[in-house]
Design an enzyme around this catalytic site. Structure first.
Site, PDB file in Angstrom:
ATOM      1  N   CYS A   1      -4.012   7.105   5.555  1.00  0.00           N
ATOM      2  CA  CYS A   1      -2.996   8.028   5.040  1.00  0.00           C
ATOM      3  C   CYS A   1      -3.234   9.427   5.585  1.00  0.00           C
ATOM      4  O   CYS A   1      -2.388  10.297   5.444  1.00  0.00           O
ATOM      5  CB  CYS A   1      -2.999   8.031   3.525  1.00  0.00           C
ATOM      6  SG  CYS A   1      -4.499   8.723   2.866  1.00  0.00           S
ATOM      7  N   PHE A  35      -4.373  -1.719   0.933  1.00  0.00           N
ATOM      8  CA  PHE A  35      -5.201  -2.554   1.808  1.00  0.00           C
ATOM      9  C   PHE A  35      -6.135  -1.761   2.702  1.00  0.00           C
ATOM     10  O   PHE A  35      -7.109  -2.300   3.218  1.00  0.00           O
ATOM     11  CB  PHE A  35      -4.300  -3.444   2.684  1.00  0.00           C
ATOM     12  CG  PHE A  35      -3.730  -2.744   3.900  1.00  0.00           C
ATOM     13  CD1 PHE A  35      -4.483  -2.622   5.061  1.00  0.00           C
ATOM     14  CD2 PHE A  35      -2.453  -2.197   3.883  1.00  0.00           C
ATOM     15  CE1 PHE A  35      -3.982  -1.962   6.174  1.00  0.00           C
ATOM     16  CE2 PHE A  35      -1.942  -1.542   4.987  1.00  0.00           C
ATOM     17  CZ  PHE A  35      -2.711  -1.422   6.139  1.00  0.00           C
ATOM     18  N   GLU A  91       6.749   7.165   7.854  1.00  0.00           N
ATOM     19  CA  GLU A  91       5.370   6.728   8.064  1.00  0.00           C
ATOM     20  C   GLU A  91       5.389   5.402   8.829  1.00  0.00           C
ATOM     21  O   GLU A  91       6.002   4.437   8.382  1.00  0.00           O
ATOM     22  CB  GLU A  91       4.677   6.535   6.711  1.00  0.00           C
ATOM     23  CG  GLU A  91       3.228   6.129   6.854  1.00  0.00           C
ATOM     24  CD  GLU A  91       2.509   6.020   5.514  1.00  0.00           C
ATOM     25  OE1 GLU A  91       3.022   5.333   4.615  1.00  0.00           O
ATOM     26  OE2 GLU A  91       1.440   6.636   5.378  1.00  0.00           O
ATOM     27  N   ARG A 118      -3.937  -8.020   0.178  1.00  0.00           N
ATOM     28  CA  ARG A 118      -4.209  -8.261   1.599  1.00  0.00           C
ATOM     29  C   ARG A 118      -5.694  -8.073   1.940  1.00  0.00           C
ATOM     30  O   ARG A 118      -6.184  -8.634   2.899  1.00  0.00           O
ATOM     31  CB  ARG A 118      -3.323  -7.356   2.460  1.00  0.00           C
ATOM     32  CG  ARG A 118      -1.883  -7.856   2.438  1.00  0.00           C
ATOM     33  CD  ARG A 118      -0.975  -7.044   3.307  1.00  0.00           C
ATOM     34  NE  ARG A 118      -0.632  -5.777   2.666  1.00  0.00           N
ATOM     35  CZ  ARG A 118       0.152  -4.874   3.216  1.00  0.00           C
ATOM     36  NH1 ARG A 118       0.651  -5.062   4.413  1.00  0.00           N
ATOM     37  NH2 ARG A 118       0.437  -3.757   2.563  1.00  0.00           N
TER      38      ARG A 118
HETATM   39  P1  NAD Z   1       1.554  -0.854  -0.819  1.00  0.00           P
HETATM   40  O1  NAD Z   1       2.367   0.197  -1.491  1.00  0.00           O
HETATM   41  O2  NAD Z   1       2.253  -1.949  -0.125  1.00  0.00           O
HETATM   42  O3  NAD Z   1       0.580  -1.557  -1.881  1.00  0.00           O
HETATM   43  C1  NAD Z   1      -0.328  -0.816  -2.648  1.00  0.00           C
HETATM   44  C2  NAD Z   1      -0.628  -1.577  -3.934  1.00  0.00           C
HETATM   45  O4  NAD Z   1       0.553  -1.620  -4.732  1.00  0.00           O
HETATM   46  C3  NAD Z   1      -1.061  -3.025  -3.721  1.00  0.00           C
HETATM   47  O5  NAD Z   1      -2.115  -3.315  -4.619  1.00  0.00           O
HETATM   48  C4  NAD Z   1       0.198  -3.805  -4.065  1.00  0.00           C
HETATM   49  O6  NAD Z   1      -0.069  -5.103  -4.572  1.00  0.00           O
HETATM   50  C5  NAD Z   1       0.802  -2.948  -5.156  1.00  0.00           C
HETATM   51  N1  NAD Z   1       2.266  -3.085  -5.311  1.00  0.00           N
HETATM   52  C6  NAD Z   1       3.166  -3.503  -4.388  1.00  0.00           C
HETATM   53  N2  NAD Z   1       4.415  -3.445  -4.909  1.00  0.00           N
HETATM   54  C7  NAD Z   1       4.293  -2.961  -6.167  1.00  0.00           C
HETATM   55  C8  NAD Z   1       5.215  -2.662  -7.203  1.00  0.00           C
HETATM   56  N3  NAD Z   1       6.530  -2.824  -7.033  1.00  0.00           N
HETATM   57  N4  NAD Z   1       4.728  -2.167  -8.360  1.00  0.00           N
HETATM   58  C9  NAD Z   1       3.418  -1.963  -8.539  1.00  0.00           C
HETATM   59  N5  NAD Z   1       2.483  -2.220  -7.580  1.00  0.00           N
HETATM   60  C10 NAD Z   1       2.916  -2.722  -6.420  1.00  0.00           C
HETATM   61  O7  NAD Z   1       0.559  -0.076   0.182  1.00  0.00           O
HETATM   62  P2  NAD Z   1      -0.366  -0.692   1.317  1.00  0.00           P
HETATM   63  O8  NAD Z   1       0.490  -1.142   2.450  1.00  0.00           O
HETATM   64  O9  NAD Z   1      -1.348  -1.611   0.738  1.00  0.00           O
HETATM   65  O10 NAD Z   1      -1.173   0.622   1.756  1.00  0.00           O
HETATM   66  C11 NAD Z   1      -0.743   1.518   2.743  1.00  0.00           C
HETATM   67  C12 NAD Z   1      -0.029   2.703   2.138  1.00  0.00           C
HETATM   68  O11 NAD Z   1      -0.892   3.398   1.257  1.00  0.00           O
HETATM   69  C13 NAD Z   1       0.395   3.721   3.173  1.00  0.00           C
HETATM   70  O12 NAD Z   1       1.679   4.183   2.840  1.00  0.00           O
HETATM   71  C14 NAD Z   1      -0.626   4.821   3.032  1.00  0.00           C
HETATM   72  O13 NAD Z   1      -0.207   6.109   3.435  1.00  0.00           O
HETATM   73  C15 NAD Z   1      -0.891   4.782   1.562  1.00  0.00           C
HETATM   74  N6  NAD Z   1      -2.171   5.383   1.256  1.00  0.00           N
HETATM   75  C16 NAD Z   1      -2.183   6.618   0.679  1.00  0.00           C
HETATM   76  C17 NAD Z   1      -3.386   7.237   0.414  1.00  0.00           C
HETATM   77  C18 NAD Z   1      -3.441   8.595  -0.205  1.00  0.00           C
HETATM   78  O14 NAD Z   1      -4.515   9.005  -0.586  1.00  0.00           O
HETATM   79  N7  NAD Z   1      -2.345   9.310  -0.318  1.00  0.00           N
HETATM   80  C19 NAD Z   1      -4.577   6.596   0.737  1.00  0.00           C
HETATM   81  C20 NAD Z   1      -4.524   5.333   1.323  1.00  0.00           C
HETATM   82  C21 NAD Z   1      -3.308   4.734   1.570  1.00  0.00           C
END
Ligand code: NAD
Length: 480
Positions: free
Chosen positions: A282, A149, A380, A177
């Site tokens: 992140c 998101f 986190e 979201r």
């Molecule tokens: P999230 O893990 O809740 O969701 C990410 C995506 O995964 C969404 O599209 C969601 O629908 C999907 N998803 C959820 N459950 C799943 C499952 N069981 N199997 C497959 N897909 C699934 O993350 P979020 O809350 O949207 O984003 C924030 C997180 O992302 C934080 O932990 C942040 O650190 C991380 N992030 C990392 C980077 C990086 O480059 N390392 C960059 C941005 C965000």
């Protein structure tokens, strides 16, 4: 309330599912749209369209694929203000931050437009008598992207421009979201002239994402999200024989040395890192590590600045920090703070009071005297909470950073070349900042998270991404 359509085979199709979720404006809690939780059948239809479009897109000359990226770049520039406003409304980040993320995303399109050079292979003549050998890079087929998101424009743009320019076709499942921006990015891709089926958009949650991970026709998966999900995605997609890059969560440390502690550059960088985008990056600095005598002057100035931050509507010019994404996120952040206080941390700046009555707000929060074993030091939080762990030496600070299960980013603030050298060579993090609060990813470098912040081999963006989205073919030939 409009239900967002999917894009399958060039058609905007309403989802047939009966399950949908509201998309909130986190600044005031109003509902902007509804997002369908598409079914596995709809995912299969999108993958089928991408598979069908692949041979013809693969055979489209690389120069034409590059031209498409130039057209796409122009359309993104022309519509940038509208896209930035959309990001700000559905995500809650400041307009200036939304513009910034789009700029970083457009830079990936710029990079992808260089695909003729990036895809070049290598040649060695005379590997044996009358025998030559050369390698070429060829696209994989259907690639899937699953995005989080917090960067609704930039993160999808890390993925599909390079994949498509390399000759693959793509299916994107954006965050449920913040799904609206992806729709606009897709419309402009069609307007740029991408053939039907070469890019498909399927809205949904974990079920739709899971269908992509299991689909036999998907060759590779680019995922960005939280650590537990990234770990699952990596395991599940790899078990299905796919190439996977799964970028995950983080716990980033900011070391502040006495020779930098009271400088505005340091204070502003730490403020921006910890509280920018309400800590929902992140690369956000989450643990401040003042070294030796740095602690008191640094914390005193930082607390004053944190208390003065104006929190509110992200589209207002005077606002310095917007909301967090959902009510649940706000509550979870509050629970982390409570728990830390119960474990003995001291509340230097309390961000729980004085927030707008509508929307999901937390003010900048600073917890002092945090110990490394506390949850706020290890996990986190993904909110505007900065934990402070005081250490005696740079070596101690680096050892503290290296105990984290994560390794996304780490920064040092100092005027000492020696300490900076020691830090950048010993710290276990893939993105290192020296007098920089957010070691931001650049399109032409890989986003190099380490340890629990990344599962896979080849990272997103840069030459890593070109390799991730292509297969190498090596040809050996003899002509008498
Ligand atoms: P999230 O893990 O809740 O969701 C990410 C995506 O995964 C969404 O599209 C969601 O629908 C999907 N998803 C959820 N459950 C799943 C499952 N069981 N199997 C497959 N897909 C699934 O993350 P979020 O809350 O949207 O984003 C924030 C997180 O992302 C934080 O932990 C942040 O650190 C991380 N992030 C990392 C980077 C990086 O480059 N390392 C960059 C941005 C965000």
């Amino acid at each position: 309330m409009s239900l967002l359509p999917n894009l399958i085979d060039g058609d905007w199709r309403p989802s047939g599912t009966e399950r949908s979720e509201p998309v909130y404006n986190p600044a005031d809690g109003t509902v902007l749209a509804r997002v369908p939780l598409s079914t596995p059948d709809e995912v299969d239809a999108a993958v089928g369209a991408a598979a069908e479009a692949f041979p013809s897109w693969r055979d489209t000359p690389v120069t034409d694929r590059a031209q498409l990226m130039f057209r796409y770049k122009n359309l993104l520039e022309e519509n940038s203000e509208e896209i930035a406003r959309l990001v700000s409304r559905e995500n809650g980040k400041l307009l200036v931050d939304a513009r910034g993320e789009l700029r970083r995303g457009i830079e990936v399109v710029d990079f992808a437009a260089g695909i003729p050079t990036l895809m070049m292979g290598e040649t060695v003549q005379g590997v044996a008598r009358n025998i030559d050998s050369h390698s070429v890079r060829v696209p994989l087929g259907v690639v899937a992207g699953i995005s989080p998101f917090n960067f609704p424009a930039m993160i999808p743009l890390w993925m599909f421009p390079i994949a498509i320019a390399a000759g693959n076709t793509f299916v994107l499942k954006p965050s449920e979201r913040t799904p609206m921006t992806a729709g606009r990015l897709a419309e402009l891709l069609l307007e740029a002239g991408l053939p039907a089926g070469a890019f498909n958009l399927v809205h949904g949650g974990h079920e739709a994402a899971g269908a992509l991970l299991d689909s036999p026709a998907v060759r590779a998966v680019s995922f960005v999200g939280s650590e537990p999900v990234a770990r699952q995605v990596y395991t599940r997609a790899a078990a299905a024989g796919k190439r996977v890059q799964a970028l995950a969560g983080a716990k980033n440390h900011l070391l502040v040395l006495p020779d930098a502690a009271d400088r505005d550059l340091t204070l502003d960088a730490v403020m921006g890192s910890a509280f920018g985008a309400a800590g929902q990056r992140c690369l956000a600095g989450s643990v401040a590590v003042p070294v030796g005598a740095a602690a008191d002057p640094f914390l005193e100035s930082l607390a004053r600045k944190a208390e003065a931050v104006t929190v509110g509507d992200p589209l207002e010019k005077s606002t310095e920090m917007g909301p967090v994404i959902r009510r649940e996120a706000r509550d979870r952040i509050g629970e982390y703070v409570e728990r830390a206080l119960g474990e003995g941390a001291e509340l230097l700046v309390d961000g729980r009071a004085g927030v707008p009555s509508r929307g999901y707000f937390v003010r900048p929060t600073i917890l002092d005297r945090v110990r490394p074993d506390m949850a706020v030091a290890r996990e986190e939080i993904f909110g505007p909470v900065l934990s402070v762990i005081r250490v005696g030496t740079v070596e101690e600070g680096v050892a503290l950073v290296n105990r984290s299960k994560y390794g996304n980013a780490a920064s040092i603030f100092t005027r000492s070349g020696h300490d900076a050298w020691f830090f950048r060579n010993r710290v276990e993090a893939g993105m290192v900042g020296i007098n920089i609060g957010v070691a931001a990813p650049m399109a032409f470098f890989p986003f190099a998270g380490w340890k629990g912040s990344f599962f896979g081999d080849l990272h997103a963006t840069g030459k890593d991404a070109v390799r991730f989205y292509t297969e190498t073919r090596v040809v050996i030939e003899r002509w008498e």
